[in-house]
Design an enzyme around this catalytic site. Structure first.
Site, PDB file in Angstrom:
ATOM      1  N   LYS A  67     -11.288  24.464 -26.606  1.00 28.47           N
ATOM      2  CA  LYS A  67     -10.445  23.266 -26.481  1.00 28.47           C
ATOM      3  C   LYS A  67      -9.033  23.530 -27.007  1.00 28.47           C
ATOM      4  CE  LYS A  67     -10.834  20.536 -30.643  1.00 28.47           C
ATOM      5  NZ  LYS A  67     -10.342  19.291 -31.113  1.00 28.47           N
ATOM      6  N   LYS A  94      -4.650  22.127 -32.419  1.00 30.04           N
ATOM      7  CA  LYS A  94      -3.459  22.379 -33.239  1.00 30.04           C
ATOM      8  C   LYS A  94      -3.626  23.645 -34.062  1.00 30.04           C
ATOM      9  CE  LYS A  94      -3.123  17.566 -34.369  1.00 30.04           C
ATOM     10  NZ  LYS A  94      -4.518  17.406 -34.813  1.00 30.04           N
ATOM     11  N   LYS A 106     -15.469  25.460 -37.270  1.00 25.90           N
ATOM     12  CA  LYS A 106     -14.323  25.672 -38.158  1.00 25.90           C
ATOM     13  C   LYS A 106     -14.661  26.593 -39.324  1.00 25.90           C
ATOM     14  CE  LYS A 106     -11.328  21.936 -36.896  1.00 25.90           C
ATOM     15  NZ  LYS A 106     -10.418  20.887 -37.243  1.00 25.90           N
TER      16      LYS A 106
HETATM   17  N1  AQP Z   1      -8.247  19.321 -26.613  1.00 25.69           N
HETATM   18  C1  AQP Z   1      -8.411  18.009 -26.688  1.00 25.69           C
HETATM   19  N2  AQP Z   1      -8.641  17.285 -25.559  1.00 25.69           N
HETATM   20  C2  AQP Z   1      -8.796  15.935 -25.621  1.00 25.69           C
HETATM   21  N3  AQP Z   1      -8.742  15.237 -26.780  1.00 25.69           N
HETATM   22  C3  AQP Z   1      -8.507  15.915 -27.920  1.00 25.69           C
HETATM   23  N4  AQP Z   1      -8.381  15.540 -29.201  1.00 25.69           N
HETATM   24  C4  AQP Z   1      -8.156  16.629 -29.982  1.00 25.69           C
HETATM   25  N5  AQP Z   1      -8.124  17.733 -29.232  1.00 25.69           N
HETATM   26  C5  AQP Z   1      -8.337  17.336 -27.933  1.00 25.69           C
HETATM   27  C6  AQP Z   1      -8.464  14.158 -29.664  1.00 25.69           C
HETATM   28  O1  AQP Z   1      -7.261  13.860 -30.363  1.00 25.69           O
HETATM   29  C7  AQP Z   1      -7.553  12.939 -31.415  1.00 25.69           C
HETATM   30  C8  AQP Z   1      -6.927  13.424 -32.688  1.00 25.69           C
HETATM   31  O2  AQP Z   1      -7.507  14.662 -33.066  1.00 25.69           O
HETATM   32  P1  AQP Z   1      -7.373  15.196 -34.537  1.00 25.69           P
HETATM   33  O3  AQP Z   1      -5.993  15.566 -34.793  1.00 25.69           O
HETATM   34  O4  AQP Z   1      -7.897  14.214 -35.486  1.00 25.69           O
HETATM   35  O5  AQP Z   1      -8.320  16.409 -34.709  1.00 25.69           O
HETATM   36  P2  AQP Z   1      -9.036  17.399 -33.777  1.00 25.69           P
HETATM   37  O6  AQP Z   1      -9.959  16.710 -32.849  1.00 25.69           O
HETATM   38  O7  AQP Z   1      -9.673  18.416 -34.680  1.00 25.69           O
HETATM   39  O8  AQP Z   1      -7.810  18.002 -32.954  1.00 25.69           O
HETATM   40  P3  AQP Z   1      -7.194  19.421 -33.031  1.00 25.69           P
HETATM   41  O9  AQP Z   1      -5.940  19.408 -32.255  1.00 25.69           O
HETATM   42  O10 AQP Z   1      -8.200  20.444 -32.674  1.00 25.69           O
HETATM   43  O11 AQP Z   1      -6.757  19.538 -34.538  1.00 25.69           O
HETATM   44  P4  AQP Z   1      -7.081  20.628 -35.602  1.00 25.69           P
HETATM   45  O12 AQP Z   1      -6.791  21.943 -34.966  1.00 25.69           O
HETATM   46  O13 AQP Z   1      -6.142  20.291 -36.708  1.00 25.69           O
HETATM   47  O14 AQP Z   1      -8.505  20.455 -35.991  1.00 25.69           O
HETATM   48  C9  AQP Z   1      -9.061  12.803 -31.512  1.00 25.69           C
HETATM   49  O15 AQP Z   1      -9.463  11.586 -30.920  1.00 25.69           O
HETATM   50  C10 AQP Z   1      -9.565  13.972 -30.699  1.00 25.69           C
HETATM   51  O16 AQP Z   1     -10.783  13.659 -30.064  1.00 25.69           O
END
Ligand code: AQP
Length: 335
Positions: free
Chosen positions: A194, A197, A111
């Protein structure tokens, strides 16, 4: 009873990766665990957020969780920032966490990218707050996607460091729970990244708020290769985009990958994508519809979060009192 804590960031709408990797599993766990689920808005602040959007995203995310099956009568659903004990415990833990442990965290490296010197302290210390989120409830199990496994390991190390320093088994070492065939859903534009968001391309993900036409368009435009579907799962290994779409189909239909490949019998991707669209729309449309119904009454959603915050504070404040007592922090009695 064993206790579950998990959270999701209100950085944008929930996507299919969050749903298949985490939230769908949270729903089933309500039957066999005491469950606490939170919208982790303090984590979202580690990247710049528009205040009005952050507030709205938090409410929308809570409504999406309820629409997906998180039942406020069986789970405590709340907003992280409404329980100040998370932040206070994070400070106490930051005094126990060596920098060397944080330096290993790959999410910070991803990040922060090339601009590490400009990255904010919160992005770096995020895993310490995550440890506090979990341990303030002395949770025993944490259902997460594969991407959060390293942070969970750090949580266990911090719990162990506290127990060792103070000579008692106060915190449990929480177990990660990673289930299903979509523990890491990948971007629709690049099968090696992956689904996230914060990806700048909306075509990289399927949002839980997307309508049927948008889902169909995103799947039609999803990157693939020129070959048809293979006959055997091992032939997907060198084909990340194909592998991703097949795993999404398998997860949505609860079928093993081998069964999905047998069903399609080496069909071209156009045939597979149209079947995947039908399956995705059937699975996601009712959730989006229920979410919109809930959001028509924002007062109801806020009321659920308010009540959940109260229940969460009661547990968290008790833990914080005990932790302070153990650490030797004076809590002066009143007159
Ligand atoms: N691509 C993914 N595949 C499977 N599981 C996923 N999770 C996130 N992306 C994937 C799981 O969703 C839960 C919530 O995630 P989060 O919102 O706390 O943050 P993150 O893991 O950082 O997800 P994002 O979508 O990538 O968010 P941003 O872009 O805001 O950082 C967690 O249990 C995560 O494992």
């Amino acid at each position: 009873m064993n206790r579950i804590l998990s959270g999701i960031q209100p950085t944008a709408a929930m996507h299919l990766g969050n749903y298949l990797g985490a939230v769908r599993n949270w729903v089933g766990l309500q039957d066999s665990f005491e469950t606490l689920y939170c919208v982790v808005d303090l984590h979202a602040l580690t990247l710049p957020q528009n205040p009005a959007e952050l507030r709205e995203n938090s409410r929308t995310l809570a409504a999406t969780l309820m629409a997906a099956g998180i039942d406020p009568r069986r789970s405590i659903l709340f907003v992280q920032s409404s329980v100040p004990a998370h932040s206070e415990l994070a400070w106490l833990f930051s005094c126990l966490t060596p920098l060397g442990w944080l330096n290993r965290m790959t999410q910070f490296k991803e990040k922060a990218g090339k601009h590490k010197e400009q990255a904010v302290l919160g992005l770096y210390s995020y895993p310490v707050l995550m440890a506090a989120d979990i341990l303030i409830y002395r949770a025993t199990h944490v259902p997460v996607g594969e991407d959060q496994k390293q942070h969970l390991e750090l949580t266990r190390e911090i719990a162990g460091a506290f127990n060792y320093r103070y000579g008692r088994e106060y915190f449990p070492l929480p177990e990660p729970q990673i289930f299903g065939s979509a523990t890491r859903v990948m971007s629709l534009r690049d099968g090696t990244k992956k689904m996230s968001k914060s990806d700048s391309s909306d075509f990289s993900r399927i949002n839980m708020t997307d309508d049927a036409d948008t889902i169909a368009l995103k799947i039609r435009k999803a990157k693939t290769d020129p070959l048809p579907l293979p006959a055997a799962p091992e032939d997907l290994e060198a084909r990340p985009e194909a592998d991703n779409l097949v795993h999404i189909y398998a997860a949505l239909t609860h079928k093993p990958v081998a069964e999905v490949l047998a069903e399609f019998n080496e069909a071209p991707f156009s045939t597979f994508k149209s079947a995947l669209t039908d399956i995705a729309v059937t699975a996601l449309a009712p959730i989006a519809e229920e979410m919109r119904r809930l959001l028509a009454d924002p007062g109801y959603v806020d009321g659920v979060l308010h009540e959940g915050g109260g229940k969460a504070r009661a547990i968290a404040d008790a833990t914080l009192r005990e932790v302070k007592e153990i650490m030797g922090i004076l809590t002066p009695a009143g007159p």
